[in-house]
Write a protein that holds these residues in place. Structure first.
Motif, PDB file in Angstrom:
ATOM      1  N   PRO A 227       0.805  -1.230   0.000  1.00  0.00           N
ATOM      2  CA  PRO A 227       0.000   0.000   0.000  1.00  0.00           C
ATOM      3  C   PRO A 227       0.831   1.269   0.000  1.00  0.00           C
ATOM      4  O   PRO A 227       0.452   2.260  -0.634  1.00  0.00           O
ATOM      5  N   LYS A 228       1.937   1.258   0.707  1.00  0.00           N
ATOM      6  CA  LYS A 228       2.775   2.462   0.768  1.00  0.00           C
ATOM      7  C   LYS A 228       3.316   2.809  -0.612  1.00  0.00           C
ATOM      8  O   LYS A 228       3.233   3.965  -1.057  1.00  0.00           O
ATOM      9  N   ALA A 229       3.847   1.810  -1.310  1.00  0.00           N
ATOM     10  CA  ALA A 229       4.393   2.061  -2.644  1.00  0.00           C
ATOM     11  C   ALA A 229       3.299   2.524  -3.598  1.00  0.00           C
ATOM     12  O   ALA A 229       3.490   3.454  -4.393  1.00  0.00           O
ATOM     13  N   SER A 230       2.119   1.875  -3.551  1.00  0.00           N
ATOM     14  CA  SER A 230       1.013   2.261  -4.435  1.00  0.00           C
ATOM     15  C   SER A 230       0.580   3.702  -4.179  1.00  0.00           C
ATOM     16  O   SER A 230       0.328   4.470  -5.120  1.00  0.00           O
ATOM     17  N   PHE A 231       0.498   4.068  -2.921  1.00  0.00           N
ATOM     18  CA  PHE A 231       0.043   5.413  -2.577  1.00  0.00           C
ATOM     19  C   PHE A 231       1.008   6.467  -3.128  1.00  0.00           C
ATOM     20  O   PHE A 231       0.591   7.464  -3.731  1.00  0.00           O
ATOM     21  N   PHE A 232       2.319   6.244  -2.931  1.00  0.00           N
ATOM     22  CA  PHE A 232       3.287   7.248  -3.361  1.00  0.00           C
ATOM     23  C   PHE A 232       3.455   7.268  -4.876  1.00  0.00           C
ATOM     24  O   PHE A 232       3.758   8.314  -5.454  1.00  0.00           O
ATOM     25  N   VAL A 233       3.269   6.134  -5.521  1.00  0.00           N
ATOM     26  CA  VAL A 233       3.303   6.138  -6.984  1.00  0.00           C
ATOM     27  C   VAL A 233       2.171   7.004  -7.525  1.00  0.00           C
ATOM     28  O   VAL A 233       2.353   7.807  -8.459  1.00  0.00           O
ATOM     29  N   ALA A 234       0.967   6.868  -6.945  1.00  0.00           N
ATOM     30  CA  ALA A 234      -0.161   7.708  -7.360  1.00  0.00           C
ATOM     31  C   ALA A 234       0.128   9.181  -7.065  1.00  0.00           C
ATOM     32  O   ALA A 234      -0.205  10.071  -7.866  1.00  0.00           O
ATOM     33  N   MET A 235       0.764   9.469  -5.933  1.00  0.00           N
ATOM     34  CA  MET A 235       1.103  10.848  -5.617  1.00  0.00           C
ATOM     35  C   MET A 235       2.075  11.429  -6.641  1.00  0.00           C
ATOM     36  O   MET A 235       1.975  12.587  -7.043  1.00  0.00           O
ATOM     37  N   GLY A 236       3.026  10.575  -7.094  1.00  0.00           N
ATOM     38  CA  GLY A 236       3.955  11.032  -8.125  1.00  0.00           C
ATOM     39  C   GLY A 236       3.236  11.348  -9.429  1.00  0.00           C
ATOM     40  O   GLY A 236       3.571  12.326 -10.106  1.00  0.00           O
ATOM     41  N   ALA A 238       0.155  12.402  -9.679  1.00  0.00           N
ATOM     42  CA  ALA A 238      -0.562  13.661  -9.451  1.00  0.00           C
ATOM     43  C   ALA A 238       0.384  14.850  -9.550  1.00  0.00           C
ATOM     44  O   ALA A 238       0.039  15.890 -10.126  1.00  0.00           O
ATOM     45  N   GLN A 239       1.596  14.709  -9.003  1.00  0.00           N
ATOM     46  CA  GLN A 239       2.565  15.806  -9.075  1.00  0.00           C
ATOM     47  C   GLN A 239       3.018  16.070 -10.500  1.00  0.00           C
ATOM     48  O   GLN A 239       3.365  17.200 -10.845  1.00  0.00           O
ATOM     49  N   ASP A 240       3.000  15.030 -11.335  1.00  0.00           N
ATOM     50  CA  ASP A 240       3.374  15.205 -12.747  1.00  0.00           C
ATOM     51  C   ASP A 240       2.226  15.722 -13.597  1.00  0.00           C
ATOM     52  O   ASP A 240       2.360  15.841 -14.825  1.00  0.00           O
ATOM     53  N   LYS A 243      -3.473  13.574 -13.369  1.00  0.00           N
ATOM     54  CA  LYS A 243      -4.454  13.415 -12.310  1.00  0.00           C
ATOM     55  C   LYS A 243      -5.359  12.208 -12.523  1.00  0.00           C
ATOM     56  O   LYS A 243      -5.647  11.474 -11.566  1.00  0.00           O
ATOM     57  N   ASP A 244      -5.783  11.976 -13.740  1.00  0.00           N
ATOM     58  CA  ASP A 244      -6.690  10.847 -13.992  1.00  0.00           C
ATOM     59  C   ASP A 244      -6.022   9.517 -13.648  1.00  0.00           C
ATOM     60  O   ASP A 244      -6.645   8.622 -13.047  1.00  0.00           O
ATOM     61  N   GLU A 245      -4.741   9.364 -14.013  1.00  0.00           N
ATOM     62  CA  GLU A 245      -4.030   8.130 -13.694  1.00  0.00           C
ATOM     63  C   GLU A 245      -3.845   7.995 -12.185  1.00  0.00           C
ATOM     64  O   GLU A 245      -3.924   6.892 -11.629  1.00  0.00           O
ATOM     65  N   ALA A 246      -3.587   9.156 -11.519  1.00  0.00           N
ATOM     66  CA  ALA A 246      -3.414   9.121 -10.063  1.00  0.00           C
ATOM     67  C   ALA A 246      -4.705   8.681  -9.384  1.00  0.00           C
ATOM     68  O   ALA A 246      -4.696   7.834  -8.478  1.00  0.00           O
ATOM     69  N   VAL A 247      -5.836   9.236  -9.841  1.00  0.00           N
ATOM     70  CA  VAL A 247      -7.128   8.862  -9.255  1.00  0.00           C
ATOM     71  C   VAL A 247      -7.421   7.385  -9.480  1.00  0.00           C
ATOM     72  O   VAL A 247      -7.876   6.674  -8.569  1.00  0.00           O
ATOM     73  N   ALA A 274      -8.145  15.315  -5.194  1.00  0.00           N
ATOM     74  CA  ALA A 274      -7.975  15.181  -6.644  1.00  0.00           C
ATOM     75  C   ALA A 274      -9.286  15.356  -7.398  1.00  0.00           C
ATOM     76  O   ALA A 274      -9.299  15.881  -8.515  1.00  0.00           O
ATOM     77  N   GLU A 275     -10.404  14.934  -6.789  1.00  0.00           N
ATOM     78  CA  GLU A 275     -11.689  14.976  -7.480  1.00  0.00           C
ATOM     79  C   GLU A 275     -12.496  16.224  -7.170  1.00  0.00           C
ATOM     80  O   GLU A 275     -13.600  16.388  -7.684  1.00  0.00           O
ATOM     81  N   ALA A 276     -11.947  17.114  -6.339  1.00  0.00           N
ATOM     82  CA  ALA A 276     -12.664  18.352  -6.015  1.00  0.00           C
ATOM     83  C   ALA A 276     -12.783  19.204  -7.269  1.00  0.00           C
ATOM     84  O   ALA A 276     -11.828  19.329  -8.043  1.00  0.00           O
ATOM     85  N   PRO A 277     -13.956  19.818  -7.506  1.00  0.00           N
ATOM     86  CA  PRO A 277     -14.123  20.662  -8.692  1.00  0.00           C
ATOM     87  C   PRO A 277     -13.220  21.882  -8.623  1.00  0.00           C
ATOM     88  O   PRO A 277     -13.089  22.518  -7.576  1.00  0.00           O
ATOM     89  N   GLN A 278     -12.593  22.173  -9.734  1.00  0.00           N
ATOM     90  CA  GLN A 278     -11.688  23.312  -9.798  1.00  0.00           C
ATOM     91  C   GLN A 278     -12.455  24.557 -10.218  1.00  0.00           C
ATOM     92  O   GLN A 278     -13.253  24.526 -11.148  1.00  0.00           O
ATOM     93  N   ALA A 279     -12.186  25.668  -9.523  1.00  0.00           N
ATOM     94  CA  ALA A 279     -12.805  26.955  -9.900  1.00  0.00           C
ATOM     95  C   ALA A 279     -12.196  27.436 -11.202  1.00  0.00           C
ATOM     96  O   ALA A 279     -11.074  27.057 -11.557  1.00  0.00           O
ATOM     97  N   PRO A 280     -12.920  28.235 -11.939  1.00  0.00           N
ATOM     98  CA  PRO A 280     -12.393  28.732 -13.207  1.00  0.00           C
ATOM     99  C   PRO A 280     -11.080  29.450 -13.007  1.00  0.00           C
ATOM    100  O   PRO A 280     -10.897  30.173 -12.038  1.00  0.00           O
TER     101      PRO A 280
END
Length: 376
Positions: A227-236, A238-240, A243-247, A274-280
């Motif tokens: 789980p630790k590796a999976s979580f940080f891979v998704a975080m990476g 998102a940082q790149d 976002k869709d792949e991270a989610v 990650a899924e929060a709606p972004q303001a314009p």
């Protein structure tokens, strides 16, 4: 006991060094002054003989006699000042000084005996490390392990045990080094690789570096359900900006987590962000505005640009979470030559996202790369 003997000797030596000069009697000048008086009398006799032989003039003899007389008078005044009746004040001062010197060690020792712990046994590091591990503090246990590994650097099991302890103590650089030694001396494992990646991420302020990404990927090859590796891979991801792949990675990870897993909350929070709606976003000038600006005079163009920058600033006040908008505003102020407003925009952006956030670091790096002097 040895401590008290040394302390007593040092106190005695320090006190004597001050008391002996105070107790010494002042040297008397009476004997010396008597000899000087005989010399002056011989000088007067010599003057009379020279005058009788005609070697000096009477006026010169009179001047010399007057000078010798002044010296004799001055000598008599010094004898009066040096008499026993003139020294009571000096004796009193010496007694007061001696009492003060003696009072310092007496008061110090008395205070320590009352408030200190003179009976507390010494606790050298070697003895503390040799006692029962169950009675030792974490720092003492770590010091014991470090001493062991210093003498036995090829003990892979020791590095493997110490690495997660370093991680919990937030000694991230030491933790990464310990994990690398454990991986080198033992065989790579999923937990060791993910621990190494976590140490590197924390040491880099939360950024998923290339080395950390390699460590997490190696961990997942050994155990795809880590789980630790999976979580940080998704975080990476998102940082790149992926976002869709991270989610998708977080959702897949969550589906495989058992009930009560400590990673459930972390995954839910990451998905919510990650899924929060972004303001314009606060857009900059449009293509039409840029074409219109090209046909204007320099004064009108400057006024138009200032208006667009002001509108962008207003939009960011309504939507302060627009990271791209903040960077555009900082660049715009620098383009128009207003470094103070650019610095103010940077400070506001950092305040919105938090001084310790990853986004704040990006703002500072962006401003610096565009020529804005940023205080460390």
């Amino acid at each position: 006991m040895l401590f008290w003997v040394i302390a007593a000797v040092l106190t005695l030596v320090a006190s004597l060094a001050v008391l002996l000069p105070l107790a010494a009697k002042p040297k008397s000048k009476i004997a010396g002054s008597g000899h000087d008086l005989e010399v002056y009398r011989d000088q007067l006799s010599e003057l009379d003989r020279d005058l009788a032989r005609g070697l000096i003039q009477p006026a010169e003899a009179e001047q010399a006699r007057a000078e010798v007389a002044r010296r004799i008078i001055r000598l008599g005044g010094e004898e009066k000042l040096d008499s026993p009746t003139s020294r009571p004040a000096s004796t009193k001062l010496r007694l007061i000084s001696a009492a003060a010197v003696l009072a310092v060690p007496l008061i110090s020792w008395g205070t320590y005996a009352r408030l200190g712990s003179p009976d507390l046994p010494s606790q050298p590091l070697s003895e503390r490390l040799a006692k029962n591990p169950g009675e030792s503090s974490v720092d003492e246990l770590v010091a014991r392990a470090e001493a062991h590994l210093s003498a036995n650097p090829t003990d892979g099991q020791g590095w493997d045990v110490l690495a997660p302890v370093y991680l919990r103590m937030q000694r991230f650089g030491d933790a990464a080094n310990a994990y690398r030694n454990a991986i080198r001396l033992l065989e790579p494992s999923s937990d060791r690789q993910s621990g190494l990646g976590e140490a590197l991420v924390n040491a880099d302020g939360g950024k998923i570096s290339a080395d950390a990404k390699l460590a997490f990927e190696a961990s997942l090859k050994l155990d795809p359900s880590n789980p630790k590796a999976s979580f940080f891979v998704a975080m990476g991801l998102a940082q790149d900006g992926r976002k869709d792949e991270a989610v998708a990675t977080w959702q897949k990870m969550r589906a495989g987590l058992p009930q009560g897993s400590p990673w459930l909350d972390a995954v839910d929070q990451a998905l919510a962000r990650a899924e929060a709606p972004q303001a314009p976003a606060a857009n900059g000038p449009s293509k039409e505005e840029m074409e219109a600006a090209a046909s204007m005079s320099s004064e009108d163009r400057a006024s138009m640009i200032a208006g667009m920058v002001a509108r962008l600033d207003e939009k960011l006040k309504l939507n302060p979470k627009d990271a791209e908008g903040w960077m555009q505003l900082i660049r715009s102020y620098l383009v128009v030559g207003d470094a103070e407003k650019a610095r103010d925009a940077l400070n506001r952006a950092v305040s919105v996202f938090g001084p310790d956030s990853e986004q704040a670091k990006k703002f500072v790096a962006f401003a610096s790369s565009n020529g804005l002097e940023v205080a460390e």
